[in-house]
Design a protein around this motif. Structure first.
Motif, PDB file in Angstrom:
ATOM      1  N   ALA A 114       0.853  -1.193   0.000  1.00  0.00           N
ATOM      2  CA  ALA A 114       0.000   0.000   0.000  1.00  0.00           C
ATOM      3  C   ALA A 114       0.883   1.236   0.000  1.00  0.00           C
ATOM      4  O   ALA A 114       1.933   1.263   0.643  1.00  0.00           O
ATOM      5  N   GLY A 115       0.428   2.251  -0.717  1.00  0.00           N
ATOM      6  CA  GLY A 115       1.176   3.499  -0.754  1.00  0.00           C
ATOM      7  C   GLY A 115       0.981   4.332   0.493  1.00  0.00           C
ATOM      8  O   GLY A 115       1.781   5.213   0.799  1.00  0.00           O
ATOM      9  N   ASP A 116      -0.080   4.055   1.232  1.00  0.00           N
ATOM     10  CA  ASP A 116      -0.385   4.806   2.439  1.00  0.00           C
ATOM     11  C   ASP A 116       0.473   4.294   3.601  1.00  0.00           C
ATOM     12  O   ASP A 116       0.471   3.097   3.907  1.00  0.00           O
ATOM     13  N   ARG A 117       1.189   5.190   4.268  1.00  0.00           N
ATOM     14  CA  ARG A 117       2.089   4.794   5.348  1.00  0.00           C
ATOM     15  C   ARG A 117       1.343   4.123   6.500  1.00  0.00           C
ATOM     16  O   ARG A 117       1.813   3.137   7.075  1.00  0.00           O
ATOM     17  N   ARG A 118       0.165   4.662   6.832  1.00  0.00           N
ATOM     18  CA  ARG A 118      -0.588   4.088   7.952  1.00  0.00           C
ATOM     19  C   ARG A 118      -1.064   2.682   7.630  1.00  0.00           C
ATOM     20  O   ARG A 118      -0.974   1.776   8.462  1.00  0.00           O
ATOM     21  N   ALA A 119      -1.564   2.484   6.410  1.00  0.00           N
ATOM     22  CA  ALA A 119      -2.025   1.150   6.016  1.00  0.00           C
ATOM     23  C   ALA A 119      -0.872   0.152   6.027  1.00  0.00           C
ATOM     24  O   ALA A 119      -1.019  -0.990   6.483  1.00  0.00           O
ATOM     25  N   SER A 120       0.287   0.588   5.543  1.00  0.00           N
ATOM     26  CA  SER A 120       1.455  -0.296   5.533  1.00  0.00           C
ATOM     27  C   SER A 120       1.832  -0.690   6.955  1.00  0.00           C
ATOM     28  O   SER A 120       2.171  -1.848   7.228  1.00  0.00           O
ATOM     29  N   ARG A 121       1.757   0.272   7.874  1.00  0.00           N
ATOM     30  CA  ARG A 121       2.150  -0.040   9.249  1.00  0.00           C
ATOM     31  C   ARG A 121       1.153  -0.986   9.901  1.00  0.00           C
ATOM     32  O   ARG A 121       1.540  -1.877  10.664  1.00  0.00           O
ATOM     33  N   ILE A 122      -0.120  -0.805   9.618  1.00  0.00           N
ATOM     34  CA  ILE A 122      -1.120  -1.711  10.193  1.00  0.00           C
ATOM     35  C   ILE A 122      -0.880  -3.135   9.711  1.00  0.00           C
ATOM     36  O   ILE A 122      -0.911  -4.092  10.493  1.00  0.00           O
ATOM     37  N   ILE A 123      -0.626  -3.284   8.409  1.00  0.00           N
ATOM     38  CA  ILE A 123      -0.342  -4.616   7.863  1.00  0.00           C
ATOM     39  C   ILE A 123       0.894  -5.201   8.526  1.00  0.00           C
ATOM     40  O   ILE A 123       0.935  -6.381   8.889  1.00  0.00           O
TER      41      ILE A 123
END
Length: 371
Positions: A114-123
């Motif tokens: 994901a390009g979104d930093r928050r989404a990447s961190r959640i994953i």
């Protein structure tokens, strides 16, 4: 030393400025090509033109879903088998699918999913902290520094002094038990990987002290939750003795699998001279990395890390695009006269072990008798 004896002075040099401050995930490609005339810029344009840096959200969604289903199937099997030594047979598939989980966390840390930093961190938090009990903040901090300066003895934590050492200078400073370990580190490498699954957990907990307060609380909560769920599952299904044996076998196989995926990538490849010329992005990533040949099964077993050169050049490139990028990268390196290291899986291990053997060679020489 295999693949590491050709001098850099004989090679064309990437004229891009240093990328020591790159974050290892997003923006590396752009910054590495930021200087006009960079040897990396034409390759970056070719890769972008083929859409190889675009996200593959659907592919990753299918991979994540399939892996979660597989994990659920193994855990269901554990419950159905119950308190029997036959349950140990499930330690292997559980370790394999834990490694798939680690690969997803790795890709999330590089913003491939994901390009979104928050989404990447959640994953990353779900796959690393919750499902594996491995602190994603620790891993990302360590891995980012590795990507910025692979095989650099002063800057890459993966070639720092630890249980193993990677240069004869490091080896010469070893004393006592560590010296005996270094003397035989090549033959002990794979047995030592059996401890890596537990070591990853310990390192993650130790790193909590370095995290900001809010981040530390969340990371710790997920790590403790993982341990609680893991222990509850095993102790509910089997006796304490069997549970301990299962956990040890499972973590040993998990560490071995991860080690087998990461070991071929850089060991035995060139190591930049800390006092020498600064390398550009293309040179730094290509000359220190080794690809592993193979088909779909190799890609699956190594989590795409067999395309180590392409991954290091384009860390945010989605895993399924690495194979497509390989011909472009190889051709570009050939046009510059830059070596492009690629070998079979077994040969990659042989080269890595040979390097470790050579590092410990001086310690195996008999000491001179004083006159």
């Amino acid at each position: 030393m295999p693949q590491a004896v050709v001098t850099v002075a004989d090679r064309p040099r990437d004229r891009a400025g240093s990328t020591d401050s790159t974050d290892g995930s997003t923006g590396v490609e752009g910054r590495a090509a930021g200087v006009g005339g960079s040897d990396f810029a034409p390759l970056l344009r070719a890769v972008k033109a083929q859409g190889l840096l675009e996200r593959r959200t659907g592919w990753y969604a299918a991979v994540i879903a399939g892996n979660l289903l597989a994990l659920g199937g193994v855990l269901t099997g554990l419950v159905l088998l119950g308190n029997t030594w036959w349950a140990l047979l499930l330690a292997l598939p559980l370790a394999i699918f834990w490694s798939r989980t680690a690969f997803v966390g790795h890709d999330a840390g590089h913003a491939q999913i994901a390009g979104d930093r928050r989404a990447s961190r959640i994953i990353g938090l779900v796959h690393a902290n919750l499902l594996l009990g491995m602190n994603e903040a620790w891993w990302n901090d360590k891995h980012v520094r590795h990507h910025a300066n692979p095989n650099h003895i002063d800057k890459d934590p993966d070639v720092g002094v630890g249980a193993l050492v990677w240069t004869q200078k490091q080896a010469a400073q070893r004393e006592g038990f560590a010296r005996r370990l270094t003397r035989n580190q090549a033959r002990l490498f794979f047995p030592m990987l059996l401890l890596e699954g537990i070591a990853l957990k310990i390192s993650g907990f130790q790193y909590l002290r370095q995290q900001p307060a809010r981040e530390r609380v969340l990371s710790a909560l997920l790590l403790v939750t993982h341990l609680g769920l893991y222990a509850t599952l095993l102790l509910t299904v089997m006796s304490p003795g069997k549970a301990v044996v299962f956990a040890l076998v499972h973590h040993a196989l998990f560490g071995l699998h991860l080690g087998m995926a990461f070991a071929p990538n850089h060991k035995g490849m060139e190591m930049p001279d800390p006092d020498g010329d600064r390398w550009g992005h293309l040179q730094r990533q290509v000359l220190t990395s080794r690809n592993v040949r193979g088909a779909v099964l190799t890609d699956w077993f190594l989590g795409g890390l067999n395309y180590q050169i392409e991954h290091h050049l384009f860390p945010s490139m989605p895993r399924p695009h690495l194979r497509r990028a390989q011909p472009l990268v190889r051709a570009h390196c050939e046009s510059l006269g830059m070596p492009y290291a690629e070998t079979g899986l077994v040969e990659s291990y042989r080269q890595a072990l040979q390097h470790m053997h050579e590092v410990g060679e001086p310690l195996r020489q008999p000491a001179e008798t004083p006159r």
